[in-house]
Design an enzyme around this catalytic site. Structure first.
Site, PDB file in Angstrom:
ATOM      1  N   TYR A 284      -4.490   7.318   6.937  1.00  0.00           N
ATOM      2  CA  TYR A 284      -3.008   6.717   5.420  1.00  0.00           C
ATOM      3  C   TYR A 284      -2.546   5.186   6.300  1.00  0.00           C
ATOM      4  CZ  TYR A 284      -0.852  11.420   5.828  1.00  0.00           C
ATOM      5  OH  TYR A 284      -0.533  12.484   5.328  1.00  0.00           O
ATOM      6  N   SER A 285      -2.356   4.460   5.197  1.00  0.00           N
ATOM      7  CA  SER A 285      -1.708   2.682   5.832  1.00  0.00           C
ATOM      8  C   SER A 285      -0.718   2.729   6.103  1.00  0.00           C
ATOM      9  CB  SER A 285      -1.855   2.391   3.872  1.00  0.00           C
ATOM     10  OG  SER A 285      -3.311   2.494   3.203  1.00  0.00           O
TER      11      SER A 285
ATOM     12  N   CYS B 192      -3.479  -1.550  -3.978  1.00  0.00           N
ATOM     13  CA  CYS B 192      -2.859  -0.358  -3.325  1.00  0.00           C
ATOM     14  C   CYS B 192      -2.335   0.873  -4.129  1.00  0.00           C
ATOM     15  CB  CYS B 192      -3.037  -0.675  -1.581  1.00  0.00           C
ATOM     16  SG  CYS B 192      -2.848   1.293  -1.029  1.00  0.00           S
TER      17      CYS B 192
ATOM     18  N   GLU C  28      -7.809  -1.132  -2.802  1.00  0.00           N
ATOM     19  CA  GLU C  28      -8.367   0.589  -1.905  1.00  0.00           C
ATOM     20  C   GLU C  28      -7.165   1.587  -3.264  1.00  0.00           C
ATOM     21  OE1 GLU C  28      -5.867   1.543   2.019  1.00  0.00           O
ATOM     22  OE2 GLU C  28      -7.423   0.674   2.391  1.00  0.00           O
TER      23      GLU C  28
ATOM     24  N   TYR D 275      -6.586   5.627  -4.644  1.00  0.00           N
ATOM     25  CA  TYR D 275      -7.893   7.020  -4.294  1.00  0.00           C
ATOM     26  C   TYR D 275      -6.881   7.671  -5.167  1.00  0.00           C
ATOM     27  CZ  TYR D 275      -2.636   5.680  -2.533  1.00  0.00           C
ATOM     28  OH  TYR D 275      -1.090   5.595  -2.509  1.00  0.00           O
TER      29      TYR D 275
END
Length: 260
Positions: free
Chosen positions: A36-37, A213, A253, A255
């Site tokens: 987790y960021s 992100c 980043e 996902y």
């Protein structure tokens, strides 16, 4: 969510931590960690370097068989009670570290919980005082969400904008509630298109840094905007972006939506 670390998990803005949920998987083995960021600055939400904060969305959906499926780690975290213990690993990550240049232009592109690392950036820039760092540049945040109720940390960001109007710009893209002049849904790339020429001029400067992100599909939409703008200057966008990545000015980043 704010976790007490007693100062034993020092980290930098832009890094991530791993969380290992309790219990075992379907094979009877301990669950693997999920990353987790980090959503807090290095000082943490209480300014004492003894906490770490995460932004977690509970994942629940119905699969093709009509079965209710719950993400293992997100539900584990969201069901936790105050005072409970959690296994944390890390920190890890160097791709999303914010630049050291206090005069830089920092463009932040986020969807959903991808806002986490940018909250950490912005707290350091605008909510904290550091002897060795004072942000004098421009921070520009684009946040894309489906509904206005999904605008995480909205009040914090609006306070920053009100207090530092010359250093912070803020643009939301709410896809299910907003449209552009053509009646198209307002995704993050749609909002950025309104400032396309200005963004391109910023991207031609050597002290502009872009951070992205969120969900994987967002990068293509942004590429689509930049291709024609770069071409107008006789520049191949894909090659130019490759150079930006090499100079650490383009940081991504993204996902896929995993069952976590």
């Amino acid at each position: 969510m704010v976790f007490s670390t007693e100062g034993e998990v020092p980290y930098r803005e832009g890094q991530s931590i791993g969380v290992i949920p309790d219990g075992v998987d379907k094979n009877g083995k301990p669950h693997k960690l999920r990353l987790y960021s980090i959503a807090s600055s290095a000082l943490g939400d209480f300014g004492n370097s003894r906490t770490v904060s995460l932004c977690v969305k509970r994942l629940v959906y119905t699969n093709e068989k009509g079965e209710l499926v719950k993400g293992v780690c997100s539900n584990f975290l969201c069901d936790m009670k105050p005072g409970a213990e959690v296994k944390i690993t890390g920190p890890i990550g160097k791709e999303m570290l914010m630049p050291k240049d206090p005069d830089a232009t920092i463009i932040m592109l986020a969807t959903g919980t991808g806002i986490a690392p940018f909250r950490s950036f912005l707290w350091k820039m605008f909510f904290e005082r550091h002897e060795d760092y004072k942000f004098n540049g421009l921070a520009w945040l684009f946040l894309g969400v489906p509904t206005s109720s999904s605008l995480l940390y909205k009040e914090e960001f609006e306070k920053m904008k009100e207090t530092y109007p010359d250093n912070f710009r803020l643009d939301f893209a709410v896809s299910r509630e907003q449209t552009n002049e053509k009646g198209e849904k307002m995704y993050i790339q749609t909002r950025m298109a309104e400032y396309a020429k200005e963004l391109w001029e910023l991207l031609k400067k050597d002290n502009t840094f872009v951070y992205m992100c969120g969900l994987k599909g967002m990068e293509k939409g942004i590429d689509d905007i930049m291709v024609s703008l770069a071409a107008a200057d006789g520049i191949d966008w894909i090659e130019y972006k490759r150079q930006l990545k090499k100079s650490e000015q383009w940081n991504v980043e993204v996902y896929l939506l995993w069952i976590m």
